[in-house]
Structure formats: C-alpha cells, structure tokens
Write an enzyme that holds these catalytic residues in place. Structure first.
Site, PDB file in Angstrom:
ATOM      1  N   GLY A  48       0.800  -1.216   0.000  1.00  0.00           N
ATOM      2  CA  GLY A  48       0.000   0.000   0.000  1.00  0.00           C
ATOM      3  C   GLY A  48       0.836   1.270   0.000  1.00  0.00           C
ATOM      4  O   GLY A  48       0.309   2.364   0.106  1.00  0.00           O
ATOM      5  N   ASP A  50       3.435   3.850  -1.939  1.00  0.00           N
ATOM      6  CA  ASP A  50       3.776   4.179  -3.319  1.00  0.00           C
ATOM      7  C   ASP A  50       5.246   4.469  -3.513  1.00  0.00           C
ATOM      8  O   ASP A  50       5.874   4.002  -4.441  1.00  0.00           O
ATOM      9  CB  ASP A  50       2.982   5.391  -3.773  1.00  0.00           C
ATOM     10  CG  ASP A  50       1.549   5.000  -3.984  1.00  0.00           C
ATOM     11  OD1 ASP A  50       1.331   3.845  -4.354  1.00  0.00           O
ATOM     12  OD2 ASP A  50       0.672   5.836  -3.762  1.00  0.00           O
ATOM     13  N   HIS A  73      22.180  12.944 -12.149  1.00  0.00           N
ATOM     14  CA  HIS A  73      21.514  12.479 -13.371  1.00  0.00           C
ATOM     15  C   HIS A  73      20.037  12.263 -13.095  1.00  0.00           C
ATOM     16  O   HIS A  73      19.591  12.367 -11.954  1.00  0.00           O
ATOM     17  CB  HIS A  73      22.187  11.212 -13.922  1.00  0.00           C
ATOM     18  CG  HIS A  73      22.120  10.021 -13.019  1.00  0.00           C
ATOM     19  ND1 HIS A  73      22.855   9.914 -11.853  1.00  0.00           N
ATOM     20  CD2 HIS A  73      21.399   8.874 -13.109  1.00  0.00           C
ATOM     21  CE1 HIS A  73      22.593   8.754 -11.275  1.00  0.00           C
ATOM     22  NE2 HIS A  73      21.709   8.105 -12.012  1.00  0.00           N
ATOM     23  N   ASP A 167      26.295   7.826 -10.491  1.00  0.00           N
ATOM     24  CA  ASP A 167      26.336   6.488 -11.089  1.00  0.00           C
ATOM     25  C   ASP A 167      27.181   6.577 -12.354  1.00  0.00           C
ATOM     26  O   ASP A 167      27.005   7.489 -13.152  1.00  0.00           O
ATOM     27  CB  ASP A 167      24.930   6.025 -11.465  1.00  0.00           C
ATOM     28  CG  ASP A 167      24.019   5.891 -10.257  1.00  0.00           C
ATOM     29  OD1 ASP A 167      24.494   6.142  -9.131  1.00  0.00           O
ATOM     30  OD2 ASP A 167      22.843   5.545 -10.440  1.00  0.00           O
ATOM     31  N   ASP A 199      30.469   5.209  -6.415  1.00  0.00           N
ATOM     32  CA  ASP A 199      29.428   4.215  -6.719  1.00  0.00           C
ATOM     33  C   ASP A 199      29.954   2.795  -6.462  1.00  0.00           C
ATOM     34  O   ASP A 199      31.010   2.418  -6.967  1.00  0.00           O
ATOM     35  CB  ASP A 199      29.037   4.409  -8.200  1.00  0.00           C
ATOM     36  CG  ASP A 199      27.972   3.438  -8.697  1.00  0.00           C
ATOM     37  OD1 ASP A 199      27.450   2.650  -7.883  1.00  0.00           O
ATOM     38  OD2 ASP A 199      27.666   3.486  -9.906  1.00  0.00           O
ATOM     39  N   SER A 370      24.599  -3.141 -18.064  1.00  0.00           N
ATOM     40  CA  SER A 370      24.441  -2.374 -16.832  1.00  0.00           C
ATOM     41  C   SER A 370      25.023  -0.971 -17.006  1.00  0.00           C
ATOM     42  O   SER A 370      25.976  -0.764 -17.749  1.00  0.00           O
ATOM     43  CB  SER A 370      25.156  -3.086 -15.689  1.00  0.00           C
ATOM     44  OG  SER A 370      25.128  -2.259 -14.533  1.00  0.00           O
ATOM     45  N   GLY A 371      24.444  -0.021 -16.318  1.00  0.00           N
ATOM     46  CA  GLY A 371      24.947   1.357 -16.361  1.00  0.00           C
ATOM     47  C   GLY A 371      26.015   1.620 -15.326  1.00  0.00           C
ATOM     48  O   GLY A 371      26.537   2.728 -15.240  1.00  0.00           O
ATOM     49  N   HIS A 372      26.331   0.598 -14.517  1.00  0.00           N
ATOM     50  CA  HIS A 372      27.299   0.788 -13.437  1.00  0.00           C
ATOM     51  C   HIS A 372      28.572   0.007 -13.729  1.00  0.00           C
ATOM     52  O   HIS A 372      28.515  -1.160 -14.122  1.00  0.00           O
ATOM     53  CB  HIS A 372      26.713   0.310 -12.104  1.00  0.00           C
ATOM     54  CG  HIS A 372      25.478   1.049 -11.704  1.00  0.00           C
ATOM     55  ND1 HIS A 372      25.505   2.184 -10.921  1.00  0.00           N
ATOM     56  CD2 HIS A 372      24.180   0.829 -12.006  1.00  0.00           C
ATOM     57  CE1 HIS A 372      24.275   2.620 -10.737  1.00  0.00           C
ATOM     58  NE2 HIS A 372      23.446   1.815 -11.381  1.00  0.00           N
ATOM     59  N   HIS A 394      26.265   4.267  -2.623  1.00  0.00           N
ATOM     60  CA  HIS A 394      25.401   3.648  -3.631  1.00  0.00           C
ATOM     61  C   HIS A 394      25.580   2.125  -3.669  1.00  0.00           C
ATOM     62  O   HIS A 394      26.080   1.572  -4.646  1.00  0.00           O
ATOM     63  CB  HIS A 394      25.665   4.253  -5.015  1.00  0.00           C
ATOM     64  CG  HIS A 394      24.499   4.142  -5.970  1.00  0.00           C
ATOM     65  ND1 HIS A 394      24.120   2.947  -6.536  1.00  0.00           N
ATOM     66  CD2 HIS A 394      23.639   5.067  -6.444  1.00  0.00           C
ATOM     67  CE1 HIS A 394      23.085   3.164  -7.322  1.00  0.00           C
ATOM     68  NE2 HIS A 394      22.761   4.435  -7.281  1.00  0.00           N
TER      69      HIS A 394
HETATM   70 ZN   LIG Z   1      21.534   5.264  -8.860  1.00  0.00          ZN
HETATM   71 ZN   LIG Z   2      21.483   5.929 -12.236  1.00  0.00          ZN
END
Ligand SMILES: [Zn+2]
Ligand SMILES: [Zn+2]
Length: 559
Positions: A48, A50, A73, A167, A199, A370-372, A394
């Site tokens: 319940g 959000d 970002h 990131d 990160d 992956s962006g990392h 992170h």
């Molecule tokens: Zn992130």
């Molecule tokens: Zn990100």
C-alpha cells in the site's frame, strides 16, 4: 537544529546499505549543498506504499542554509524526491537546482507535475562550468551511465575537494560518442582529492561492464528471429537503449509505437535535446497499428520492472486500452529487475506466457548492459583520482565492503576508508577524518505512514495506526461497466475526524465515485489496478481533508 561551523561534513541521508534514495548533505560552516535527491520504490512487504523517500529531518528548518541542490543524473533514485523535498521544506526560500540539461529537463517536468515549477530556479550546467554555492565551488564532470547527461560532482572548499561520482561506468564506446571525462578526473587526482564518494553498485562483478553499444546488434539479432509483433520494454530514461531499439526496428523495416506516459515523455525530451534521432515517419500512433501487419511493428513500452500501473503490466492483464497482446507476439525485456522487483517482473512474465506470447529476457540474449561500472572500473576511478579519503556509496553493505577492500588492495590505508551508513556524517578537518554523531535518517513513505528506522517498523506501524487509524473501503462495481452497483462500504477504525462522521463519510463516498469514474475514463478494468487507483486517490483525499495518513485498504468487488 544548526550545528556549529567547524569541519567539512558529508552526511548521506540515503543510498548506503540499500539500493535507492540517494541523497547526500555536504556541509561546511553551516552552509549546505545537497547532492542528489532520490527516492526508492517500495518492496512487496511495504504494502500500500507508493514511494519511499529519505527522512529529511536533518534539513527541517534549515532551508535557508541550503545553497543549492545538485543532481548527478535524471534517474528516480537521484532526482525523484525533488518535489516532495521542496514541498516539505517550503518553496518560499527554495534553493536553486543545478544539473545537466537532460537532468534539469526532467526536474522541470517533475516540478511542473507538482505545480512547483514557478517557485524554483532550475538551471542547466555545462561541463567544466563552476557554480558558486556559498563556501563551495561546484563543477560537473561528464560520465557515462544508462541515461545521457550523467555527471560526477566536484565540490571544492578551502579544506579540499570532494568528488561524488554519481552512477557511472567507463564506457569506451558510448552510443552518443561522448566517453567519461577521464582527463578531468585525473586532473582532480593530481590536484589532490580530499574525499571520493564512489558508486559501489557492481562491486561484486569482476572485469569491465560491457558497453551500452553491445545491446544494439543483439536486439537486432533477436528481432530478426521474431515472426510477429515485438514489444520491447526498458527504462524510459535509457534514451540510448530506445535509440538502439529504434535503429534495430528501422533496419528490419518495422514501425515504432511508443506506449506508456514516461516513454513518450522521455523520448520527447530526449529528441528535443538531441539525444535521440528518429528516422522520418518511423513512429506511428497506437491507433495506426491496425494499418500494419504484426511483422512490421515494434512497440516500445514502460513496465520493465513490473510496475503496477505501467503499460506492459496492463497489457499482461489484458487491460491496456491500445495494445491487445496475442499469441505470436514476442515481449523483449531489455532490462534486468532492480532488487526487490523480481517478483512483480516474474508475475508479469508468467501472465505473458499465459496469453501465449514468447518472452525474451537478458537470460536469453545479451540485450542489456548495466549502467554501473564493474570492479576494474571502480579501481580505475580510484587510480585516476587517488583520494586522501574514501567513502563508498550507492550500494548495500556487502558491495560497500567489497569497494573498500578493492581500495585497500590499491594501497589506500584502511583507516582512510570509511564504510558509512545512512545518517552517519563523515567529518573532515585539518586533523583528519572521522565519523561524527549519528543524525536521524530513515524512510518516509508517500501515501502511507511515516517511519524512521525500518527495523522498528512493526512498532512504528502500530504507533502510526494508533495516531491515524485505518480505513477499509469495499467498492462494488459492475464487471461490464465498471460503474457502481451498490453502496460502498466504508469502515473507519481510529481515524480522528474533526467533522461530523456522517458528513465525512458522504465526502469519502463522493471521492470513491470520482476515483472509479477516473479509472473507467482511463479504461482500467483489472480489479487490482482499480484498487491501486482507489488507494492513491483516497490517500490524497484523506490527507487533504484531515491532514492524516491512515492506512487505506481498498477492496473492489465485481458483480
Ligand atoms: Zn543510482
Ligand atoms: Zn542511475
């Protein structure tokens, strides 16, 4: 509460020991720059709820001390709580918001949705430009990630320079041809970097992350084997991925249909800012789909994370007004689930099989990158910047520890590595660095109950229940029409109502009707989706009316 001048303080309010809600307070002589203002999506057990926001208690009453908000970002875990934070702190004296052009376009769009755009100064920053923020000179450094315009943030003060990487990965062949500004990072290292907040996301993966560019040919390969219609889902903000889907579709002479609000919105923003190129005439509207045979169509949709109201989830429930899936369709997941979303994604996939679709995920083909950065990229960052002190950020505690171990292996002394925690400030002065006094941190639930430490959640749940109570709503609707066929049942337990109860219940009934109308207007028919809409609308209504956040449990019964 205002702490006296003194040391340079770096206080993470989120993002450590968890995935999401990244937010870091950088403070010197009582002046604050906030780096990132992110949120987190709820896990299944937070029923319940959000959205999950960081607890802003540390900033309450201090809005005039905040020189600026700098956003690395446009991902939700870095930008998503901006409107909530500004609303909470008050917009009268709101600090300016800075970031790259795409990031700021997304920030403006969010503020606009919350009707805050007029009150807040949002400014695009170019790489290399210096923004003066009180005692800090702030600079953005271009990085590569799974969204264009990602930056690291350097904050220079008289005590030294802090670099928050945001990131990143070191993509040598980014889709837009703009690799990370490695030379500027090395320069910061040569100038002498005081602290690196780096990160840690992929600290457990050896080697280098594959380039975003590898997804393109693999997508094309997968597409070429599909005989019918293709539905691709990925993050709407991954504009370079959308570009590669478009390119693969164009090569195979398929038209593109963009489905889902954020997919259309981000593609538009990306197009305006020149991050995506759409060949003339390739995009058609959902209504034109019937003019083309299935093998000439690629639908790009939101919902890669199984989000409840996303386009793909609705398609999987046979509840999307424009796209009706059938056997012969292939659904391609060009994304992996964020930890916590696996169950919702698996459920969506199973419903797709039930309809008769084929499903391709990243387990079947390398259609996602992956962006990392992986371990070698984390080491490269450490070697380029050679920080005096390191605070891995992170990531969960395991990845933070792996990041710390890599740094030690590269020759950074163990006592100069700070494995932090949300709410634990790192304080640096001319005598050195150490953790300071723990500050309040935790979660704040939107639409739900305010919580502090999640380990105390059961107790706080009870406290919140005893303060704000609970509201059950049973709405009975006709299965064909979606309209009301019987009186709604409303049960309140412990909800403090200032007004007369009868009058209040009449208002709640009206709110339920409005909400059901809205669901019907949007062509939403699946019961669990209507319940979600009811929950959100009633939570908003009750909060506006009573300034209370009771737990709201809607049940929709179809007859
Ligand atoms: Zn992130
Ligand atoms: Zn990100």
């Amino acid at each position: 509460m205002s702490l006296s001048g003194g040391p340079l303080r770096v206080l993470p309010l989120g993002g450590l020991g968890e995935i999401g809600k990244n937010m870091t307070v950088v403070e010197y002589e009582d002046r604050i720059v906030l780096v990132d203002v992110g949120l987190r999506f709820p896990t299944a057990e937070m029923m319940g709820i959000d959205l999950v926001l960081p607890d802003f208690a540390y900033l309450r009453g201090r809005v005039s001390d905040i020189e600026a908000i700098v956003v690395t970002h446009g991902h939700e875990d870095h930008l998503g709580c901006l409107p909530f934070l500004l609303r909470e702190l008050g917009v009268d004296d709101a600090p300016p918001v800075y970031g790259g052009p795409l990031t700021m376009a997304m920030a403006r769009s969010k503020l606009d949705e919350h009707k805050l755009a007029r009150d807040v100064h949002v400014e695009d920053v170019k790489d290399g430009e210096i923004i003066e923020c009180g005692p800090f000179d702030v600079e953005l450094i271009h990085m590569t990630h799974s969204i264009p315009d990602a930056s690291a943030v350097a904050l220079k003060s008289e005590l030294g320079t802090i670099l928050v990487t945001g990131d990143y990965k070191f993509d040598q062949t980014p889709v837009d041809g703009r690799p990370a500004d490695v030379s500027r990072l090395a320069e910061l290292g040569r100038e002498g970097l005081l602290l690196l907040c780096g990160d840690s996301t992929n600290g457990d993966r050896p080697g280098f992350a594959p380039s975003e560019k590898v997804a393109g040919p693999n997508l094309r390969d997968v597409f070429s084997r599909c005989k019918g219609r293709i539905v691709v889902t990925s993050f709407a903000s991954n504009i370079h991925r959308v570009q590669q889907v478009v390119d693969a579709a164009a090569a195979l002479d398929r038209k593109i249909v963009l489905v889902g609000r954020s997919m259309r919105k981000n593609t538009n923003i990306g197009r305006t800012l020149g991050h995506i190129e759409l060949p003339e005439g390739i995009v058609i509207g959902p209504r034109e789909m019937s003019d083309y045979p299935d093998h000439r169509l690629v639908v790009i949709s939101t919902g890669s994370q199984g989000e409840p109201l996303s386009a793909l989830r609705r398609m999987a429930h046979r509840d999307h007004p424009q796209v009706e899936l059938h056997s012969g369709d292939t659904v391609v997941f060009s994304a992996t689930p964020i930890p916590g979303n696996e169950r919702a994604v698996n459920e969506t996939i199973d419903r797709l099989y039930h309809i008769g679709c084929d499903v391709i995920t990243t387990k079947d083909a390398p259609i996602h990158a992956s962006g990392h950065g992986y371990q070698e990229e984390i080491k490269l960052m450490l070697n380029l910047t050679r920080p005096r002190y390191l605070m891995p950020v992170h990531g969960d505690h395991k990845r933070i520890r792996l990041h710390a171990e890599m740094a030690e292996a590269l020759g950074i002394a163990a006592e100069d590595i700070f494995r932090g925690d949300n709410g634990l400030p790192l304080e640096i002065d001319s005598d050195g660095a150490r953790f300071g006094e723990r500050q309040r941190s935790g979660m704040f639930f939107v639409d739900g109950i305010e919580l502090g430490d999640p380990t105390e959640s059961a107790m706080r749940d009870r406290r919140a229940l005893s303060a704000d109570g609970i509201m059950f709503v049973v709405a009975t609707v006709s299965a064909d029409e979606g309209n009301t066929v019987a009186d709604h049942e409303i049960v309140l337990r412990g909800v403090p109502i200032a007004a007369e109860e009868g009058a209040f219940l009449a208002e709640v009934r009206e709110a339920i009707e409005d909400s059901l109308d809205r669901a019907a207007d949007d062509d939403v028919h699946a019961v669990e989706l209507i319940e979600k809409i009811l929950h959100d609308d009633l939570a908003e209504f009750v909060y506006k009316r009573l300034r209370r956040r009771p737990m709201i449990l809607p049940v929709v019964v179809e007859v």
